[in-house]
Write a protein that holds these residues in place. Structure first.
Motif, mmCIF file in Angstrom:
data_model
loop_
_atom_site.group_PDB
_atom_site.id
_atom_site.type_symbol
_atom_site.label_atom_id
_atom_site.label_comp_id
_atom_site.label_asym_id
_atom_site.label_seq_id
_atom_site.Cartn_x
_atom_site.Cartn_y
_atom_site.Cartn_z
ATOM 1 N N LEU A 3 0.713 -1.227 0.104
ATOM 2 C CA LEU A 3 -0.136 0.007 -0.034
ATOM 3 C C LEU A 3 0.720 1.112 0.068
ATOM 4 C CD1 LEU A 3 -3.173 -0.590 2.272
ATOM 5 C CD2 LEU A 3 -2.955 -0.155 -0.200
ATOM 6 N N ALA A 4 1.975 1.099 0.671
ATOM 7 C CA ALA A 4 3.014 2.276 0.612
ATOM 8 C C ALA A 4 3.268 2.580 -0.754
ATOM 9 C CB ALA A 4 4.032 2.152 1.524
ATOM 10 N N GLY A 5 3.472 1.659 -1.712
ATOM 11 C CA GLY A 5 3.788 2.011 -2.841
ATOM 12 C C GLY A 5 2.652 2.323 -3.909
ATOM 13 N N ALA A 6 1.480 2.132 -3.414
ATOM 14 C CA ALA A 6 0.205 2.384 -4.122
ATOM 15 C C ALA A 6 -0.026 3.827 -4.243
ATOM 16 C CB ALA A 6 -1.039 1.744 -3.412
ATOM 17 N N ALA A 7 -0.300 4.321 -5.660
ATOM 18 C CA ALA A 7 -0.706 5.443 -6.149
ATOM 19 C C ALA A 7 -1.601 6.082 -5.322
ATOM 20 C CB ALA A 7 -1.083 5.812 -7.395
ATOM 21 N N SER A 8 -1.664 7.319 -4.687
ATOM 22 C CA SER A 8 -2.792 7.972 -3.966
ATOM 23 C C SER A 8 -4.149 8.189 -4.588
ATOM 24 C CB SER A 8 -2.524 9.506 -3.667
ATOM 25 O OG SER A 8 -2.389 10.202 -4.787
ATOM 26 N N SER A 9 -4.323 8.060 -5.996
ATOM 27 C CA SER A 9 -5.308 7.840 -6.632
ATOM 28 C C SER A 9 -5.922 6.692 -6.539
ATOM 29 C CB SER A 9 -5.380 8.335 -8.182
ATOM 30 O OG SER A 9 -4.409 7.476 -8.863
ATOM 31 N N GLN A 10 -4.897 5.564 -6.407
ATOM 32 C CA GLN A 10 -5.684 4.000 -6.141
ATOM 33 C C GLN A 10 -6.289 3.935 -4.834
ATOM 34 O OE1 GLN A 10 -1.995 2.011 -7.030
ATOM 35 N NE2 GLN A 10 -2.614 1.355 -8.879
ATOM 36 N N LEU A 11 -5.493 4.424 -3.671
ATOM 37 C CA LEU A 11 -5.973 4.706 -2.282
ATOM 38 C C LEU A 11 -7.369 5.436 -2.337
ATOM 39 C CD1 LEU A 11 -2.958 5.176 -0.128
ATOM 40 C CD2 LEU A 11 -3.971 2.952 -0.494
ATOM 41 N N GLU A 12 -7.546 6.359 -3.031
ATOM 42 C CA GLU A 12 -8.783 7.276 -2.984
ATOM 43 C C GLU A 12 -9.713 6.386 -3.451
ATOM 44 O OE1 GLU A 12 -8.080 11.006 -4.937
ATOM 45 O OE2 GLU A 12 -6.330 11.343 -3.332
ATOM 46 N N ALA A 13 -9.738 5.364 -4.413
ATOM 47 C CA ALA A 13 -10.664 4.788 -5.142
ATOM 48 C C ALA A 13 -11.161 3.634 -4.423
ATOM 49 C CB ALA A 13 -10.064 4.349 -6.541
ATOM 50 N N TYR A 14 -10.131 3.180 -3.283
ATOM 51 C CA TYR A 14 -10.508 1.962 -2.713
ATOM 52 C C TYR A 14 -11.504 2.581 -1.738
ATOM 53 C CZ TYR A 14 -10.018 -1.370 1.157
ATOM 54 O OH TYR A 14 -10.069 -2.344 2.192
ATOM 55 N N GLN A 15 -12.565 1.437 -1.464
ATOM 56 C CA GLN A 15 -13.540 1.716 -0.604
ATOM 57 C C GLN A 15 -13.323 0.472 0.100
ATOM 58 O OE1 GLN A 15 -15.753 4.234 -0.294
ATOM 59 N NE2 GLN A 15 -14.472 5.075 -1.859
ATOM 60 N N PRO A 16 -13.311 0.642 1.705
ATOM 61 C CA PRO A 16 -13.297 -0.600 2.704
ATOM 62 C C PRO A 16 -14.773 -1.194 2.822
ATOM 63 C CG PRO A 16 -13.285 1.399 3.925
ATOM 64 C CD PRO A 16 -13.101 1.833 2.477
ATOM 65 N N ASP A 17 -14.523 -2.487 3.112
ATOM 66 C CA ASP A 17 -15.643 -3.102 3.293
ATOM 67 C C ASP A 17 -16.438 -2.602 4.471
ATOM 68 O OD1 ASP A 17 -17.892 -5.008 3.931
ATOM 69 O OD2 ASP A 17 -16.516 -6.665 3.812
ATOM 70 N N PRO A 18 -17.512 -2.168 4.716
ATOM 71 C CA PRO A 18 -18.294 -1.599 5.600
ATOM 72 C C PRO A 18 -18.417 -2.436 6.937
ATOM 73 C CG PRO A 18 -19.796 -1.368 3.614
ATOM 74 C CD PRO A 18 -18.811 -2.195 3.155
ATOM 75 N N ALA A 19 -18.452 -3.693 6.515
ATOM 76 C CA ALA A 19 -18.410 -4.799 7.790
ATOM 77 C C ALA A 19 -17.440 -4.643 8.616
ATOM 78 C CB ALA A 19 -18.652 -6.164 6.942
#
Length: 118
Positions: free
Chosen positions: A20-36
């Motif tokens: 994750l540290a190497g992931a682009a910020s746009s990728q992190l912004e697009a990620y939606q955590p599981d609400p569960a």
């Protein structure tokens, strides 16, 4: 792409911290955590971290996920035990480990004799 980020997030929770540290910020912004995650019992969080660890470590080590049940169980238990309340809450909210939790996850990888992701 979302699956890769989700797996990495789980692994961060797993030690794929570097992924994750190497992931682009746009990728992190697009990620939606599981609400569960918000209401999941700690045993479910440990199970998610263990599964993510097995996926990432199987790729790193070029081996079957089933061979990693014990070391990834070690990793998941050690990581979640090390997290304080604010780190655990951050994981529940975002679906990935914050900086202080990542450091603890990396220590857990080392103590469970698993290679660190690059």
């Amino acid at each position: 792409m979302r699956i890769r980020i989700a797996l990495a997030a789980g692994l961060m929770a797993l030690g794929a911290t570097a992924a994750l540290a190497g992931a682009a910020s746009s990728q992190l912004e697009a990620y939606q955590p599981d609400p569960a995650l918000r209401t999941a019992p700690k045993t479910e969080l440990e199970s998610r971290v263990r599964r993510a660890c097995a996926v990432v470590q199987a790729r790193l080590q070029n081996t079957a996920e089933t061979t990693l049940e014990r070391p990834c169980g070690c990793y998941a238990r050690a990581t979640l035990r090390a997290l304080d309340a604010s780190e655990l809450e951050a994981y529940r909210t975002t679906g990935y480990f914050n900086d202080s939790a990542r450091a603890k996850a990396l220590e857990a990888l080392d103590s469970c004799k698993l290679p660190r992701p690059v």
